[in-house]
Write a protein that holds these residues in place. Sequence first.
Motif, PDB file in Angstrom:
ATOM      1  N   UNK A  67       0.832  -1.219   0.000  1.00 51.38           N
ATOM      2  CA  UNK A  67       0.000   0.000   0.000  1.00 51.38           C
ATOM      3  C   UNK A  67       0.852   1.248   0.000  1.00 51.38           C
ATOM      4  N   UNK A  68       2.122   1.083  -0.279  1.00 52.05           N
ATOM      5  CA  UNK A  68       2.996   2.253  -0.338  1.00 52.05           C
ATOM      6  C   UNK A  68       3.857   2.326   0.901  1.00 52.05           C
ATOM      7  N   UNK A  69       5.145   2.313   0.714  1.00 49.29           N
ATOM      8  CA  UNK A  69       6.032   2.329   1.876  1.00 49.29           C
ATOM      9  C   UNK A  69       7.049   3.439   1.775  1.00 49.29           C
ATOM     10  N   UNK A  70       6.617   4.640   2.053  1.00 49.35           N
ATOM     11  CA  UNK A  70       7.561   5.748   2.093  1.00 49.35           C
ATOM     12  C   UNK A  70       8.482   5.564   3.283  1.00 49.35           C
ATOM     13  N   UNK A  71       9.596   6.248   3.275  1.00 50.39           N
ATOM     14  CA  UNK A  71      10.581   6.093   4.339  1.00 50.39           C
ATOM     15  C   UNK A  71       9.984   6.403   5.701  1.00 50.39           C
ATOM     16  N   UNK A  72       9.131   7.454   5.771  1.00 47.40           N
ATOM     17  CA  UNK A  72       8.546   7.829   7.058  1.00 47.40           C
ATOM     18  C   UNK A  72       7.710   6.694   7.609  1.00 47.40           C
ATOM     19  N   UNK A  73       6.872   6.103   6.747  1.00 43.54           N
ATOM     20  CA  UNK A  73       5.988   5.034   7.226  1.00 43.54           C
ATOM     21  C   UNK A  73       6.801   3.823   7.652  1.00 43.54           C
ATOM     22  N   UNK A  74       7.756   3.416   6.804  1.00 48.34           N
ATOM     23  CA  UNK A  74       8.534   2.227   7.120  1.00 48.34           C
ATOM     24  C   UNK A  74       9.339   2.440   8.398  1.00 48.34           C
ATOM     25  N   UNK A  75       9.979   3.585   8.505  1.00 52.70           N
ATOM     26  CA  UNK A  75      10.821   3.825   9.671  1.00 52.70           C
ATOM     27  C   UNK A  75       9.986   3.931  10.932  1.00 52.70           C
ATOM     28  N   UNK A  76       8.869   4.655  10.897  1.00 52.39           N
ATOM     29  CA  UNK A  76       8.108   4.815  12.139  1.00 52.39           C
ATOM     30  C   UNK A  76       7.368   3.530  12.486  1.00 52.39           C
ATOM     31  N   UNK A  77       6.957   2.770  11.483  1.00 53.96           N
ATOM     32  CA  UNK A  77       6.301   1.498  11.759  1.00 53.96           C
ATOM     33  C   UNK A  77       7.231   0.528  12.464  1.00 53.96           C
ATOM     34  N   UNK A  78       8.470   0.469  12.013  1.00 52.92           N
ATOM     35  CA  UNK A  78       9.361  -0.579  12.488  1.00 52.92           C
ATOM     36  C   UNK A  78      10.372  -0.120  13.526  1.00 52.92           C
ATOM     37  N   UNK A  79      10.714   1.159  13.490  1.00 51.69           N
ATOM     38  CA  UNK A  79      11.774   1.613  14.391  1.00 51.69           C
ATOM     39  C   UNK A  79      11.248   2.536  15.480  1.00 51.69           C
ATOM     40  N   UNK A  80      10.057   3.072  15.287  1.00 50.78           N
ATOM     41  CA  UNK A  80       9.500   3.974  16.300  1.00 50.78           C
ATOM     42  C   UNK A  80       9.451   5.410  15.807  1.00 50.78           C
ATOM     43  N   UNK A  81       8.814   6.235  16.672  1.00 49.13           N
ATOM     44  CA  UNK A  81       8.636   7.666  16.355  1.00 49.13           C
ATOM     45  C   UNK A  81       9.851   8.367  15.836  1.00 49.13           C
ATOM     46  N   UNK A 107      13.064  11.328  11.960  1.00 52.01           N
ATOM     47  CA  UNK A 107      14.348  11.597  11.315  1.00 52.01           C
ATOM     48  C   UNK A 107      14.222  11.334   9.816  1.00 52.01           C
ATOM     49  N   UNK A 108      13.605  10.198   9.481  1.00 52.80           N
ATOM     50  CA  UNK A 108      13.417   9.880   8.065  1.00 52.80           C
ATOM     51  C   UNK A 108      12.581  10.953   7.385  1.00 52.80           C
ATOM     52  N   UNK A 109      11.505  11.383   8.075  1.00 47.13           N
ATOM     53  CA  UNK A 109      10.636  12.412   7.493  1.00 47.13           C
ATOM     54  C   UNK A 109      11.419  13.700   7.275  1.00 47.13           C
ATOM     55  N   UNK A 110      12.250  14.047   8.262  1.00 52.22           N
ATOM     56  CA  UNK A 110      13.041  15.270   8.126  1.00 52.22           C
ATOM     57  C   UNK A 110      13.981  15.147   6.937  1.00 52.22           C
ATOM     58  N   UNK A 111      14.615  13.962   6.807  1.00 51.10           N
ATOM     59  CA  UNK A 111      15.493  13.740   5.658  1.00 51.10           C
ATOM     60  C   UNK A 111      14.730  13.891   4.357  1.00 51.10           C
ATOM     61  N   UNK A 112      13.541  13.295   4.318  1.00 45.91           N
ATOM     62  CA  UNK A 112      12.731  13.358   3.101  1.00 45.91           C
ATOM     63  C   UNK A 112      12.357  14.794   2.769  1.00 45.91           C
ATOM     64  N   UNK A 113      11.922  15.540   3.783  1.00 45.68           N
ATOM     65  CA  UNK A 113      11.456  16.903   3.510  1.00 45.68           C
ATOM     66  C   UNK A 113      12.602  17.763   2.978  1.00 45.68           C
ATOM     67  N   UNK A 114      13.787  17.646   3.635  1.00 42.93           N
ATOM     68  CA  UNK A 114      14.912  18.432   3.095  1.00 42.93           C
ATOM     69  C   UNK A 114      15.248  17.944   1.692  1.00 42.93           C
TER      70      UNK A 114
END
Lengths: 753, 753
Positions: free
Chosen positions: A214-228, A233-240
């Motif tokens: 269903x779509x696995x962006x870095x934010x979803x994958x990282x927060x799903x498996x590694x936590x908030x 951090x992944x989201x911040x990386x993506x946004x920059x």
Amino acid sequence: MGKKHTNDSFQSGTNDGSDGRGEQDQHQREQDTSAPTPSERLPTLDERNISVLRRVGNEWRRFSGNPEVWRDALPVDPSLGTYPDHAEIRPTRFGRFVRVFLQSEPPTVEATSAAEVPPSLLGRIGYYLKRIVLGAPLKSSAIVHERMRKLVALAVLSADALSSVAYGPEAILAILVLGGSAALTYTPPIAAVIAFLMLTVGLSYRQTIRAYPHGGGSYIVASDNLGHVPGLVAAAGLLTDYILTVAVSVSSGIAAITSAIPSLAQAIVPLGVGVIVVLLAGNLRGVRQAGVIFAAPTYAFIFAIFTLVIVGLSQAAGRGFHPIPPPPLPAMEAVSVLLLLRAFASGSTAMTGIEAISNAVPAFQPVEWRNARTTLTWMVGLLIALFVGTITLIHLYGVVPNAHETILSQLAHRSFDSGFMYAFTQAATAAILLMAANTAYNDFPRVLFLLARDRYAPRTFLRMGDRLAFSNGIILLSVIATVIYVVFGGKTDLLIPLYAVGVFLAFTLSQAGMVVHWWRLRDAHWRRSLFFNAIGCLLSAIVFLTAGLTKFTEGAWVALLTIGLFILVAMRIRRHYDLAAQALALQAGVIEVPQPQRLPALVSGVEAGLAEAEETPEEIHHLVIVLVASLDRASMRALAYAASLQQPVLVLHLSSTEEDAKRFRDYWHLWGDHLPLAVIVSPYRAIVAPIVKYIEVLHWQRPDLTVTVILPEIVVRHWWHRILHGQTASQLRHALRPLPKIVVTTIPFHLPD
Amino acid sequence: MGKKHTNDSFQSGTNDGSDGRGEQDQHQREQDTSAPTPSERLPTLDERNISVLRRVGNEWRRFSGNPEVWRDALPVDPSLGTYPDHAEIRPTRFGRFVRVFLQSEPPTVEATSAAEVPPSLLGRIGYYLKRIVLGAPLKSSAIVHERMRKLVALAVLSADALSSVAYGPEAILAILVLGGSAALTYTPPIAAVIAFLMLTVGLSYRQTIRAYPHGGGSYIVASDNLGHVPGLVAAAGLLTDYILTVAVSVSSGIAAITSAIPSLAQAIVPLGVGVIVVLLAGNLRGVRQAGVIFAAPTYAFIFAIFTLVIVGLSQAAGRGFHPIPPPPLPAMEAVSVLLLLRAFASGSTAMTGIEAISNAVPAFQPVEWRNARTTLTWMVGLLIALFVGTITLIHLYGVVPNAHETILSQLAHRSFDSGFMYAFTQAATAAILLMAANTAYNDFPRVLFLLARDRYAPRTFLRMGDRLAFSNGIILLSVIATVIYVVFGGKTDLLIPLYAVGVFLAFTLSQAGMVVHWWRLRDAHWRRSLFFNAIGCLLSAIVFLTAGLTKFTEGAWVALLTIGLFILVAMRIRRHYDLAAQALALQAGVIEVPQPQRLPALVSGVEAGLAEAEETPEEIHHLVIVLVASLDRASMRALAYAASLQQPVLVLHLSSTEEDAKRFRDYWHLWGDHLPLAVIVSPYRAIVAPIVKYIEVLHWQRPDLTVTVILPEIVVRHWWHRILHGQTASQLRHALRPLPKIVVTTIPFHLPD
């Protein structure tokens, strides 16, 4: 996203809010991870909330009795029944017609798009200009989930990745030339490492596609498996990453144009800003991702580069593939490992955009994940081919970076001279770079939406604009990208050092998340998948560290600082929203009646939340304070309004001299002394502060009262008339805002001119 | 001002307002024309107003019954009796103590100066900084009317006039040199004409002093005797005069300094702006006019110039009074009548400030008018002596204007070399010019006050600041003067052409007013007085016309245009205030109940005034509309508040999808359906506009209803948290403002963080 992924670390984070929003998050996320809902939604209530709501309702029953009585007492028809269907109503003198349709019984009315037209002339002109640029507003129901054929998907989703070929090789050379011409011999090995990296990361993302159909962006994958926090951090990386994708793609696209038309070189900054404005308008209008028009630049670019490589190689074949040595260049610094690592880190920007397909799996035709994987394989193959081909040509022709012409343009000039194919190559390059920037416009607001849904970003990013685009995210991206573009003067090479850090940070966390995912899941092929993801993670981490360390002083520190700040801010936002949700949750029957003696707590407003806990009408005890400056019609109307509420009323008058105070009292007697009057003498002529302090003291006397402050306010027709009437009412409203349990009622008196 | 002057043309102008403000104007003007009241005063009611007030009160009696009942029902003590005298109350966490004293029975409380201290930390820092610069606030009762001895008055009131000697002669020469050195021979005759003019205008103002022993500024004399428009023209002339007095005096004072210290010439603009800022701060602090410190610069200047003239003449006597021929200068244009007229017009700026004494008659010791006349005679004598002396020296020494050094500085250099007396002369010149600028700071806000009292200027100019100064006028003057100073680069010669026009326009109208005055009055010496004033008027008019015509293209057009615009704006302001007063006047029992069919009139808001005519509680018919977004505690409190008012309530909810609308209805049922609910579906996701349109339609159904819109609003502790909560409530408040009879009630819910 599979149901199985929602019960791990991410979930645990949402449970500390006691309002059941965790539930709601889960509900929404399961429903559609990749396709955001059209706007802020009504929060779903959980069991606890529902029972509290019932209990509050029961307490109301004591007060309200039979609801039918209320309804019958209503002097208007809320279903607008007496308002003829299709009838027209003029909102103002120059107003357009607005229709409000009755839709069903019980009264639900639906607003037409005309309900949005503002009443004032200027407002309306602005509105129609906006409509001309953006098109008619779209209904929420108009949202569609496109499905793309593989050939189209390949073009649309790989624009970002493939376009990197336009600046990636150049980024390597731009660093290596610092070591003089001799250092350029290291280009092929560095490129080989990057090509290997592309292959590995590509294989790694194939695993992600399988796990997140269903779509696995870095934010979803990282927060799903590694936590908030890793997710943030992944989201911040993506946004920059997305911001820099816009800046770099635009600057690189402009460079492709100025290489062909050098006279435009003066106008790099305005041209780039113009392109960003066009992207802004296009995306606010809601540009669809699919369609031949979006596929064309990618295929044109692939065709152009392949032709370039083939022509170049065949010309080189004529020379027996003997490389032309690059022109002798002075060494600015020694050829060191550090220089090579920096060149590698710069070159790794050629990999940006490789994750695009894994985000967009649901956009493929069924079987989605299988088609997505095939497309990813093709994309990575093309990327490697274009990248290696370009590097080979550069090596064979001994081309070196040049401030006035891109390397791709130099190659094209050598292969095609200045003919049609040259122009075609440059145009295709510019076009695919524009497409790449456009990709960021799709992804940036989506990540913000996901963050906002998890309460890490302001709620406003949940809202879709008129055209079903996330306007606020789009505008934010444009503003930041424009600022960065202008600050860096539109120079690609200055932007590159900031770029790689964010991308590879997101890659690393995404792959790490996948490793954890496979370790937890252990399905059929988990070992192989885990292996690929682990390799991808490791290599990405190495690139991230290399880029972060070697480019630190060149600009990576800006990116890292931004990421750090972003995470801090996001956590604060989440904390605020959690506290707000807690404060706002219904809590039937647990009202603390504040004690009159607890002075600081009441007046300070710090514990105001507790004091504002009334949930039923019985708990509200009124005091109405009317502020009256003179006995004119506006004041008399305010007095009449206050008295008609049939609650205790106190009238407040402020005089600057005792003589005036006495005179006002005399007039008050003349009128008949119908309401209790208090007069404050303010010998220092202050108006707002003494009134506010007086009300604070009254509130201290009886903290259980809800004090309604009634302000008569003169409303003028033209803004410039406001200068003539003072702003006491709005100043008072502002000053009374922080006080607990003070309700402010503004009674307008409209002046005819 | 004699009682006899209030019954003529000016009075007729105030009679067209039907609210008895004319009466009030007269009351105030008789009381103190020259000493403004400390702040906006409570309007005095006339007979008609009082009878209407009584009638309205009688209608209330039917509703309210015994006022004692109201008072007994009051849950708080408005006299703050339970609040211990001298007790302390902390307004906020960091709050200072604030004392509110009970002053008398019935409840009148007096605010202390501490009541002004703002609650927030930043606000408090700002407040204390302001206090450090401006000093402690002053009570209204602290206003004093100073009386000056003649010697002090002469110094204080003639600074403006005498300081003109610093730039007047130079202004003549600056024009004449355009005709070459030969043209300079015309200096003495032009100066003679100006000296004659000084004498005549001085004699003319002697008559004004006799006629207006309470102070006869040009605005008062012109509007009293000639009517509104001439009064406004005179006021406009005065205001431009004062603005230019600041700009010209500051630039001329800076020129005196840079002549002595040429290295400062680079910093003319920042120095001048700095001086204006000091004048601003000093005047906001409320600098007293009297005192030795203010007399010193004038006497120092008189002493310096007389010494200069005597030393110069004695040196010239050694040469047998043979004039040194001026250095040969090329003629830029032919010596024509026009050139001479222009030189004359420029030189007439030496007369500015001559009217100061006639404005300030009440500041003299008794018998005021006699002392004032004596002082005026002395001033004119001194002015002529200084002016003629300076011109004579210029002629004898053949001094010509020089961009780097003022003429006065050149003369001082020749007479005193560069010793102490030279420095003293320059310092005294700079000091008296600063005093002259300060005079404008006293007069400009006073004229604005008089205009505001007659409703030709915004009411805000009636208000005195913390320190009993008219802060708003002082700030306005500083801003305009700074802009002009900066735009003209602080160059005196560029400012001169704008200057004379306004001054002589005011002079002309003032003298013309006096002519009419004497013609009407015909007391003992009326023929002689009329004769002097007529001559003064005629000569002033000639100077005005000369200046206006010959300097038109050089800048006089700016002054004339400004004056014209000012008059237009002032008339519009008066019209607005008159209409507002009419709309606000009580009109017991003449309420038109609007008809539901008259749609455009109601919804347009144009005739809103008519619809908002309720003056008694019986006339108010309520409909309460509560806007609810979700069922949280803030909304529940708003619902409880609305229900507790015991008036018909309709709850409004806006959904962006029908699915959400249905879900909200379900929750509503769960709660118990205690209040009638209407749901608007807004498929285009607009929020504000559909709600406003819906309310408009409800209002159209029953235009007699007063609709109270209750908005629950989340209030956050820090402004940056506002981004997290959306601004729907304030947007709605803004959008509902123009609608008639819509009362907006904001129920705050304070978040703890």
